[in-house]
Design a protein around this motif. Structure first.
Motif, PDB file in Angstrom:
ATOM      1  N   ILE A 127       0.846  -1.205   0.000  1.00 16.69           N
ATOM      2  CA  ILE A 127       0.000   0.000   0.000  1.00 16.69           C
ATOM      3  C   ILE A 127       0.878   1.251   0.000  1.00 16.69           C
ATOM      4  CG2 ILE A 127      -1.637   1.332   1.396  1.00 16.69           C
ATOM      5  CD1 ILE A 127      -2.847  -1.450   2.217  1.00 16.69           C
ATOM      6  N   GLN A 128       1.935   1.237   0.802  1.00 14.23           N
ATOM      7  CA  GLN A 128       2.854   2.376   0.865  1.00 14.23           C
ATOM      8  C   GLN A 128       3.535   2.593  -0.493  1.00 14.23           C
ATOM      9  OE1 GLN A 128       5.869   1.971   3.896  1.00 14.23           O
ATOM     10  NE2 GLN A 128       6.199   4.168   3.997  1.00 14.23           N
ATOM     11  N   ALA A 129       3.853   1.507  -1.192  1.00 17.03           N
ATOM     12  CA  ALA A 129       4.507   1.621  -2.498  1.00 17.03           C
ATOM     13  C   ALA A 129       3.625   2.372  -3.498  1.00 17.03           C
ATOM     14  CB  ALA A 129       4.861   0.233  -3.040  1.00 17.03           C
ATOM     15  N   PHE A 130       2.306   2.211  -3.370  1.00 17.16           N
ATOM     16  CA  PHE A 130       1.408   2.924  -4.281  1.00 17.16           C
ATOM     17  C   PHE A 130       1.446   4.427  -4.055  1.00 17.16           C
ATOM     18  CE2 PHE A 130      -0.336  -1.239  -5.113  1.00 17.16           C
ATOM     19  CZ  PHE A 130      -0.822  -1.143  -6.401  1.00 17.16           C
ATOM     20  N   SER A 131       1.826   4.861  -2.856  1.00 18.28           N
ATOM     21  CA  SER A 131       1.867   6.300  -2.596  1.00 18.28           C
ATOM     22  C   SER A 131       3.228   6.921  -2.900  1.00 18.28           C
ATOM     23  CB  SER A 131       1.444   6.587  -1.150  1.00 18.28           C
ATOM     24  OG  SER A 131       2.331   5.978  -0.251  1.00 18.28           O
ATOM     25  N   ALA A 132       4.210   6.097  -3.283  1.00 21.61           N
ATOM     26  CA  ALA A 132       5.500   6.653  -3.705  1.00 21.61           C
ATOM     27  C   ALA A 132       5.247   7.533  -4.925  1.00 21.61           C
ATOM     28  CB  ALA A 132       6.472   5.524  -4.043  1.00 21.61           C
ATOM     29  N   PRO A 133       5.891   8.706  -4.989  1.00 21.11           N
ATOM     30  CA  PRO A 133       5.584   9.661  -6.075  1.00 21.11           C
ATOM     31  C   PRO A 133       5.619   9.061  -7.483  1.00 21.11           C
ATOM     32  CG  PRO A 133       7.045  10.663  -4.466  1.00 21.11           C
ATOM     33  CD  PRO A 133       6.892   9.220  -4.063  1.00 21.11           C
TER      34      PRO A 133
ATOM     35  N   ASN B  98       5.197   5.968  -8.425  1.00 21.21           N
ATOM     36  CA  ASN B  98       4.104   5.014  -8.625  1.00 21.21           C
ATOM     37  C   ASN B  98       2.757   5.713  -8.681  1.00 21.21           C
ATOM     38  OD1 ASN B  98       5.874   2.851  -8.737  1.00 21.21           O
ATOM     39  ND2 ASN B  98       5.720   2.430  -6.550  1.00 21.21           N
ATOM     40  N   ALA B  99       2.591   6.772  -7.901  1.00 21.33           N
ATOM     41  CA  ALA B  99       1.341   7.544  -7.943  1.00 21.33           C
ATOM     42  C   ALA B  99       1.142   8.126  -9.342  1.00 21.33           C
ATOM     43  CB  ALA B  99       1.359   8.639  -6.886  1.00 21.33           C
ATOM     44  N   VAL B 100       2.215   8.620  -9.938  1.00 15.70           N
ATOM     45  CA  VAL B 100       2.141   9.175 -11.299  1.00 15.70           C
ATOM     46  C   VAL B 100       1.773   8.072 -12.291  1.00 15.70           C
ATOM     47  CG1 VAL B 100       3.528  10.161 -13.175  1.00 15.70           C
ATOM     48  CG2 VAL B 100       3.698  11.109 -10.868  1.00 15.70           C
ATOM     49  N   ARG B 101       2.416   6.918 -12.155  1.00 14.15           N
ATOM     50  CA  ARG B 101       2.116   5.794 -13.062  1.00 14.15           C
ATOM     51  C   ARG B 101       0.649   5.389 -12.956  1.00 14.15           C
ATOM     52  NH1 ARG B 101       6.197   1.301 -11.291  1.00 14.15           N
ATOM     53  NH2 ARG B 101       5.139   0.075 -12.882  1.00 14.15           N
ATOM     54  N   MET B 102       0.126   5.312 -11.728  1.00 18.52           N
ATOM     55  CA  MET B 102      -1.268   4.917 -11.539  1.00 18.52           C
ATOM     56  C   MET B 102      -2.225   5.988 -12.070  1.00 18.52           C
ATOM     57  SD  MET B 102      -1.567   1.854 -10.338  1.00 18.52           S
ATOM     58  CE  MET B 102      -3.247   1.811  -9.707  1.00 18.52           C
ATOM     59  N   ASP B 103      -1.898   7.265 -11.846  1.00 20.72           N
ATOM     60  CA  ASP B 103      -2.752   8.352 -12.361  1.00 20.72           C
ATOM     61  C   ASP B 103      -2.826   8.302 -13.882  1.00 20.72           C
ATOM     62  OD1 ASP B 103      -3.378   9.283  -9.841  1.00 20.72           O
ATOM     63  OD2 ASP B 103      -1.882  10.897  -9.861  1.00 20.72           O
ATOM     64  N   GLU B 104      -1.678   8.085 -14.520  1.00 21.63           N
ATOM     65  CA  GLU B 104      -1.660   8.005 -15.989  1.00 21.63           C
ATOM     66  C   GLU B 104      -2.491   6.822 -16.472  1.00 21.63           C
ATOM     67  OE1 GLU B 104       2.501   7.840 -16.973  1.00 21.63           O
ATOM     68  OE2 GLU B 104       2.779  10.002 -16.694  1.00 21.63           O
ATOM     69  N   ALA B 105      -2.353   5.689 -15.802  1.00 21.27           N
ATOM     70  CA  ALA B 105      -3.118   4.499 -16.194  1.00 21.27           C
ATOM     71  C   ALA B 105      -4.615   4.740 -16.009  1.00 21.27           C
ATOM     72  CB  ALA B 105      -2.657   3.288 -15.370  1.00 21.27           C
TER      73      ALA B 105
END
Length: 126
Positions: free
Chosen positions: A24-30, A32-39
């Motif tokens: 869960i913490q890994a998803f909030s790494a900057p 990874n957050a950018v990668r998820m937002d783009e996806a």
């Protein structure tokens, strides 16, 4: 976690909580957050596109964490981790809560039927 790569991943409930929290913490790494937002932007809240764009990114983020705990660094490793977590969910409310938070990070919000007495009590999953 000394010899985690020498044996198949078998985590206790306490270890599973730690790994879930790290994922869960890994998803909030900057990055990874950018990668998820783009996806998510590419998926436009369409379930088919979520599977095409969001799920692979979410899987990669999970793989990066769980490989340190003896899970293979592929889709199979993520599935084994998910099955392990699922096996602890019924026994441990904290694991169930963490698992729900993890799923919420990469699944679109959905309206679920109510759980509890109104839904007929406990329904055993097969």
């Amino acid at each position: 976690m000394a010899s985690s790569s020498a044996q198949p991943a078998a985590l206790s409930a306490e270890q599973a909580k730690v790994v879930l929290a790290e994922v869960i913490q890994a998803f909030s790494a900057p990055e990874n957050a950018v990668r998820m937002d783009e996806a998510r932007d590419n998926a436009c809240n369409d379930m088919g596109k979520m599977l095409q764009f969001v799920l692979p990114v979410a899987t990669q983020i999970q793989q990066e964490v769980i490989k340190a705990y003896g899970f293979s660094c592929d889709g199979e490793g993520v599935l084994k981790f998910a099955r392990l977590v699922k096996s602890y969910e019924a026994q441990d409310p904290e694991i169930a809560s963490l698992s729900g938070k993890l799923k919420a990070l990469f699944l679109p919000p959905m309206t679920l039927p109510p759980h509890g007495p109104a839904s007929g009590g406990s329904v055993a999953a097969s």
